[in-house]
Design a protein around this motif. Structure first.
Motif, PDB file in Angstrom:
ATOM      1  N   SER A   9       0.824  -1.209   0.000  1.00  0.00           N
ATOM      2  CA  SER A   9       0.000   0.000   0.000  1.00  0.00           C
ATOM      3  C   SER A   9       0.861   1.265   0.000  1.00  0.00           C
ATOM      4  CB  SER A   9      -0.940   0.007   1.213  1.00  0.00           C
ATOM      5  OG  SER A   9      -0.211   0.139   2.418  1.00  0.00           O
ATOM      6  N   SER A  28       0.288   3.840  -3.111  1.00  0.00           N
ATOM      7  CA  SER A  28      -0.232   5.169  -2.794  1.00  0.00           C
ATOM      8  C   SER A  28       0.853   6.242  -2.773  1.00  0.00           C
ATOM      9  CB  SER A  28      -0.939   5.144  -1.430  1.00  0.00           C
ATOM     10  OG  SER A  28      -0.018   4.804  -0.393  1.00  0.00           O
ATOM     11  N   SER A  32       3.155   6.772  -0.644  1.00  0.00           N
ATOM     12  CA  SER A  32       3.173   7.379   0.684  1.00  0.00           C
ATOM     13  C   SER A  32       4.607   7.537   1.198  1.00  0.00           C
ATOM     14  CB  SER A  32       2.384   6.517   1.672  1.00  0.00           C
ATOM     15  OG  SER A  32       1.031   6.396   1.260  1.00  0.00           O
ATOM     16  N   ARG A  40       0.327  11.253   2.005  1.00  0.00           N
ATOM     17  CA  ARG A  40      -0.229  10.681   0.778  1.00  0.00           C
ATOM     18  C   ARG A  40      -0.550  11.802  -0.205  1.00  0.00           C
ATOM     19  NH1 ARG A  40      -4.087   7.174   4.471  1.00  0.00           N
ATOM     20  NH2 ARG A  40      -2.762   5.344   4.871  1.00  0.00           N
TER      21      ARG A  40
END
Length: 204
Positions: A121, A125, A127, A155
């Motif tokens: 993730s 994303s 991030s 993000r």
């Protein structure tokens, strides 16, 4: 009379012999004590060569500095483990560094996060994760710690701030290039990891 004189001399010689023996033992103990003390003090001194001239340098007592090293090691581990960028090679590099500072409990948490898609993730994303250390509480008697910090997740659409509280044990191990403080974190557990704020970014 002659016999009494002989007995007296024998008794006197025995007292002198026993006294000398006891005195020699006391002297040996005193000498051993001061020799041990001198050797211990010598171990705290190091010599640095400056153009072939030895210069005395005082070495810091390790036990006096140990609490600071415990905190530094705990802070370093959490910073490595929770400060990540969307780069799979960098994440792998950070996790390998972190594993030198912790026992199997760290690998267990890493595998759990990996199975849940935590690292995937981060990549998907884009991030950027950073960690801010608030405080580290030490229990020197039981060699345990509690870590308090905040994890900031940047993000594209939002900035999330999470509270992070963990606990674990501390074990002294030989120092190495990968663990310069000689501290191994044990039985590491996350007590709290929840969102504090979630600020949406303006989308243009």
């Amino acid at each position: 009379m002659l016999i009494k004189n002989i007995e007296h001399k024998i008794r006197l010689a025995l007292v002198i012999a026993v006294g000398s023996f006891i005195a020699s033992i006391v002297v040996v103990f005193i000498v051993s004590f001061f020799a041990y003390k001198q050797v211990s003090n010598a171990r705290e001194n190091i010599y640095i060569l400056d153009n072939s001239v030895p210069i005395l340098a005082k070495q810091t007592n390790m036990q006096l500095n140990r609490p600071a090293e415990y905190k530094a090691s705990v802070d370093l581990f959490h910073s490595i483990f929770f400060s990540l960028t969307p780069d799979d090679k960098y994440i792998d590099y950070q996790m390998k560094r972190a594993m030198y500072l912790i026992d199997e409990s760290g690998a267990l948490q890493y595998n759990n996060l990996k199975e849940k898609g935590y690292f995937t993730s981060i990549l998907s994303s884009s991030s950027v994760l950073t960690l801010q250390t608030d405080s580290i509480k030490l229990d020197m008697v039981n060699k345990k710690f509690i870590f308090y910090g905040k994890q900031i997740i940047e993000r594209r659409s939002s900035t999330v701030t999470r509270s992070l509280i963990t606990t674990g044990g501390l074990k002294d191990i030989p120092r190495s290039d990968n663990n310069s403080h000689g501290v191994l974190i044990t039985n590491w557990k996350t007590l709290e990891n929840k969102d504090l704020t979630n600020v949406q970014k303006n989308q243009f």
